[in-house]
Motif scaffolding. Structure first.
Motif, PDB file in Angstrom:
ATOM      1  N   SER A   1       0.827  -1.203   0.000  1.00  0.00           N
ATOM      2  CA  SER A   1       0.000   0.000   0.000  1.00  0.00           C
ATOM      3  C   SER A   1       0.862   1.254   0.000  1.00  0.00           C
ATOM      4  O   SER A   1       0.576   2.223  -0.711  1.00  0.00           O
ATOM      5  CB  SER A   1      -0.924  -0.007   1.215  1.00  0.00           C
ATOM      6  OG  SER A   1      -1.696   1.184   1.270  1.00  0.00           O
TER       7      SER A   1
ATOM      8  N   ALA B   1       0.983   8.177 -11.596  1.00  0.00           N
ATOM      9  CA  ALA B   1      -0.407   7.837 -11.317  1.00  0.00           C
ATOM     10  C   ALA B   1      -0.605   6.357 -11.626  1.00  0.00           C
ATOM     11  O   ALA B   1      -0.129   5.866 -12.648  1.00  0.00           O
ATOM     12  CB  ALA B   1      -1.344   8.683 -12.180  1.00  0.00           C
TER      13      ALA B   1
ATOM     14  N   GLU C   1       0.942   4.022  -2.980  1.00  0.00           N
ATOM     15  CA  GLU C   1       0.612   5.426  -2.759  1.00  0.00           C
ATOM     16  C   GLU C   1       1.791   6.357  -2.987  1.00  0.00           C
ATOM     17  O   GLU C   1       1.615   7.519  -3.340  1.00  0.00           O
ATOM     18  CB  GLU C   1       0.067   5.623  -1.342  1.00  0.00           C
ATOM     19  CG  GLU C   1      -1.327   5.069  -1.130  1.00  0.00           C
ATOM     20  CD  GLU C   1      -2.381   5.758  -2.005  1.00  0.00           C
ATOM     21  OE1 GLU C   1      -2.197   6.942  -2.354  1.00  0.00           O
ATOM     22  OE2 GLU C   1      -3.388   5.112  -2.346  1.00  0.00           O
ATOM     23  N   SER C   2       3.015   5.855  -2.763  1.00  0.00           N
ATOM     24  CA  SER C   2       4.186   6.729  -2.889  1.00  0.00           C
ATOM     25  C   SER C   2       4.790   6.724  -4.286  1.00  0.00           C
ATOM     26  O   SER C   2       5.775   7.415  -4.535  1.00  0.00           O
ATOM     27  CB  SER C   2       5.258   6.314  -1.881  1.00  0.00           C
ATOM     28  OG  SER C   2       5.728   4.993  -2.145  1.00  0.00           O
TER      29      SER C   2
ATOM     30  N   ASN D   1      -4.191   5.595  -6.920  1.00  0.00           N
ATOM     31  CA  ASN D   1      -3.378   6.167  -5.853  1.00  0.00           C
ATOM     32  C   ASN D   1      -3.545   7.689  -5.827  1.00  0.00           C
ATOM     33  O   ASN D   1      -4.258   8.276  -6.651  1.00  0.00           O
ATOM     34  CB  ASN D   1      -1.905   5.759  -6.004  1.00  0.00           C
ATOM     35  CG  ASN D   1      -1.268   6.319  -7.274  1.00  0.00           C
ATOM     36  OD1 ASN D   1      -1.942   6.865  -8.147  1.00  0.00           O
ATOM     37  ND2 ASN D   1       0.048   6.190  -7.379  1.00  0.00           N
ATOM     38  N   ARG D   2      -2.872   8.304  -4.879  1.00  0.00           N
ATOM     39  CA  ARG D   2      -3.028   9.754  -4.689  1.00  0.00           C
ATOM     40  C   ARG D   2      -2.574  10.534  -5.915  1.00  0.00           C
ATOM     41  O   ARG D   2      -3.144  11.570  -6.265  1.00  0.00           O
ATOM     42  CB  ARG D   2      -2.231  10.186  -3.455  1.00  0.00           C
ATOM     43  CG  ARG D   2      -2.268  11.686  -3.172  1.00  0.00           C
ATOM     44  CD  ARG D   2      -1.512  12.019  -1.900  1.00  0.00           C
ATOM     45  NE  ARG D   2      -0.159  11.479  -1.942  1.00  0.00           N
ATOM     46  CZ  ARG D   2       0.856  12.073  -2.581  1.00  0.00           C
ATOM     47  NH1 ARG D   2       0.644  13.176  -3.274  1.00  0.00           N
ATOM     48  NH2 ARG D   2       2.065  11.540  -2.543  1.00  0.00           N
ATOM     49  N   GLN D   3      -1.520  10.035  -6.594  1.00  0.00           N
ATOM     50  CA  GLN D   3      -1.006  10.741  -7.756  1.00  0.00           C
ATOM     51  C   GLN D   3      -2.040  10.790  -8.891  1.00  0.00           C
ATOM     52  O   GLN D   3      -2.030  11.719  -9.698  1.00  0.00           O
ATOM     53  CB  GLN D   3       0.288  10.070  -8.247  1.00  0.00           C
ATOM     54  CG  GLN D   3       1.515  10.371  -7.407  1.00  0.00           C
ATOM     55  CD  GLN D   3       1.474   9.684  -6.046  1.00  0.00           C
ATOM     56  OE1 GLN D   3       0.713   8.735  -5.850  1.00  0.00           O
ATOM     57  NE2 GLN D   3       2.280  10.144  -5.112  1.00  0.00           N
ATOM     58  N   THR D   4      -2.913   9.793  -8.946  1.00  0.00           N
ATOM     59  CA  THR D   4      -3.977   9.814  -9.953  1.00  0.00           C
ATOM     60  C   THR D   4      -4.922  10.979  -9.693  1.00  0.00           C
ATOM     61  O   THR D   4      -5.347  11.679 -10.629  1.00  0.00           O
ATOM     62  CB  THR D   4      -4.756   8.483  -9.940  1.00  0.00           C
ATOM     63  OG1 THR D   4      -3.849   7.401 -10.166  1.00  0.00           O
ATOM     64  CG2 THR D   4      -5.817   8.468 -11.027  1.00  0.00           C
ATOM     65  N   GLU D   5      -5.265  11.186  -8.418  1.00  0.00           N
ATOM     66  CA  GLU D   5      -6.109  12.324  -8.064  1.00  0.00           C
ATOM     67  C   GLU D   5      -5.444  13.632  -8.467  1.00  0.00           C
ATOM     68  O   GLU D   5      -6.084  14.524  -9.039  1.00  0.00           O
ATOM     69  CB  GLU D   5      -6.392  12.323  -6.561  1.00  0.00           C
ATOM     70  CG  GLU D   5      -7.148  11.105  -6.067  1.00  0.00           C
ATOM     71  CD  GLU D   5      -7.374  11.143  -4.572  1.00  0.00           C
ATOM     72  OE1 GLU D   5      -8.347  11.791  -4.137  1.00  0.00           O
ATOM     73  OE2 GLU D   5      -6.560  10.550  -3.823  1.00  0.00           O
ATOM     74  N   ASP D   6      -4.141  13.757  -8.171  1.00  0.00           N
ATOM     75  CA  ASP D   6      -3.417  14.991  -8.482  1.00  0.00           C
ATOM     76  C   ASP D   6      -3.316  15.220  -9.983  1.00  0.00           C
ATOM     77  O   ASP D   6      -3.471  16.349 -10.467  1.00  0.00           O
ATOM     78  CB  ASP D   6      -2.005  14.941  -7.880  1.00  0.00           C
ATOM     79  CG  ASP D   6      -2.022  14.909  -6.361  1.00  0.00           C
ATOM     80  OD1 ASP D   6      -3.048  15.296  -5.774  1.00  0.00           O
ATOM     81  OD2 ASP D   6      -1.006  14.495  -5.764  1.00  0.00           O
TER      82      ASP D   6
ATOM     83  N   GLU E   1     -11.459  13.519  -7.324  1.00  0.00           N
ATOM     84  CA  GLU E   1     -11.392  12.886  -6.010  1.00  0.00           C
ATOM     85  C   GLU E   1     -11.503  11.377  -6.208  1.00  0.00           C
ATOM     86  O   GLU E   1     -12.056  10.901  -7.207  1.00  0.00           O
ATOM     87  CB  GLU E   1     -12.536  13.382  -5.120  1.00  0.00           C
ATOM     88  CG  GLU E   1     -12.485  14.865  -4.789  1.00  0.00           C
ATOM     89  CD  GLU E   1     -11.292  15.227  -3.927  1.00  0.00           C
ATOM     90  OE1 GLU E   1     -10.831  14.351  -3.156  1.00  0.00           O
ATOM     91  OE2 GLU E   1     -10.817  16.370  -4.020  1.00  0.00           O
ATOM     92  N   ARG E   2     -10.995  10.632  -5.271  1.00  0.00           N
ATOM     93  CA  ARG E   2     -10.990   9.172  -5.391  1.00  0.00           C
ATOM     94  C   ARG E   2     -12.400   8.622  -5.621  1.00  0.00           C
ATOM     95  O   ARG E   2     -12.617   7.768  -6.484  1.00  0.00           O
ATOM     96  CB  ARG E   2     -10.368   8.557  -4.137  1.00  0.00           C
ATOM     97  CG  ARG E   2      -9.979   7.101  -4.257  1.00  0.00           C
ATOM     98  CD  ARG E   2      -9.179   6.660  -3.060  1.00  0.00           C
ATOM     99  NE  ARG E   2      -7.959   7.435  -2.897  1.00  0.00           N
ATOM    100  CZ  ARG E   2      -6.732   6.938  -2.952  1.00  0.00           C
ATOM    101  NH1 ARG E   2      -6.557   5.641  -3.162  1.00  0.00           N
ATOM    102  NH2 ARG E   2      -5.679   7.707  -2.796  1.00  0.00           N
TER     103      ARG E   2
END
Length: 301
Positions: A70, A79, A74-75, A93-98, A103-104
């Motif tokens: 995980s 994306a 996430e790191s 992961n978070r990079q996809t949101e960015d 939003e997820r």
């Protein structure tokens, strides 16, 4: 064992005359145990003990492994989008949101075509169906276009890998925005075009050579002056335009400069198209690239 889970459950089973299953950490000789107590016919309790230390260790290792995966997920600097066989997004992961601006919750269990430019979605659906049916089911990298929530489109590198799970095939896509790289490539092409235009228009005879000293380009002034074609001049062919008395001096000077990576300045006679030799000052300088210190070229006039 006073005051432990073991004692509390044991007393409850005795008092209420019921069977209980529970886990007791370190209850017996410091071991983790699964305990089963049940009333017997003599008014007491019977007990079964199962050592679960190995199971606990395996569970702990599994949790740590899942936590590590995980964290890596996430790191990741890219994306990452995970898609099921129906083409729906099941994890990001978070990079996809960015990167895409969603939003997820806006992406989970939505068609992956949401991230594809509208004019390409039908084609992407067809490709995805082929992938799901095994026609192109392998690791693959490509340059594609992505679309953000605001409708803006950007170039991207994508790497897709199939992931087999008990619930079916998943596709994991790693996506990297290459807008900056594309801009740099375009700026480099424009710069090279400007340089080439300058060389083509320059009245001086000019040529380029690679790091080993192999001549790779002659401008039109050289061709017009010597009457030799670019093909005839490549490699060491240009020496045929040098006066025989200067040829060895030029060749050795050029080889020494290329080997030592030092500028060259030498006077020699070059044959004109009509066969007449004229004196020229030949200069060669080393061109270094900041982005790649080991990559060099030569520029000669």
């Amino acid at each position: 064992l006073k005051g432990t889970v073991f004692e509390a459950n044991y007393r409850k089973a005795m008092r209420e005359r019921i069977s209980l299953n529970f886990e007791a950490v370190g209850a017996v000789v410091g071991r983790d145990m699964e305990v089963c107590v049940y009333p017997d016919t003599d008014g007491g309790l019977s007990m079964l003990l199962l050592d679960i230390a190995e199971r606990r260790n395996a569970e702990r290792a599994l949790r740590e492994n899942e936590a590590l995966k995980s964290a890596l997920f996430e790191s990741s600097p890219n994306a990452i989008v995970v898609i099921n066989e129906a083409g729906n997004i099941v994890s990001i992961n978070r990079q996809t949101e960015d990167l895409f601006g969603y939003e997820r919750d806006e992406l989970l269990y939505k068609p992956v075509e949401l991230l594809v430019p509208e004019q390409l979605r039908d084609r992407h659906v067809e490709y995805r169906k082929n992938y799901a049916h095994g026609e192109v089911r392998q690791k693959k990298s490509a340059q594609v276009a992505g679309q953000r929530k605001d409708g803006s489109v950007f170039p991207a590198d994508i790497f897709i890998a199939p992931v087999k799970t008990p619930n079916g095939l998943l596709a994991m896509a790693s996506v990297r925005d290459i807008t900056q790289r594309k801009q740099m490539e375009e700026a480099l092409r424009a710069s090279e075009m400007r340089s080439r235009c300058m060389l083509e228009a320059m009245p001086q005879m000019t040529w380029h050579a690679d790091s080993a000293g192999r001549v790779t380009y002659f401008n039109p002034s050289w061709i017009q002056y010597t009457g030799m074609s670019a093909e005839q001049s490549e490699g060491e062919g240009w020496l045929q335009a040098i006066h025989a008395g200067d040829r060895n001096k030029c060749l050795q000077g050029w080889k020494d400069a290329a080997r030592k990576r030092k500028p060259l300045e030498i006077v020699c006679r070059i044959r004109r198209q009509d066969g007449e030799y004229r004196w020229h000052l030949l200069r060669a300088v080393l061109v270094k690239f900041e982005c790649c210190p080991h990559a060099v070229e030569w520029c000669e006039t």
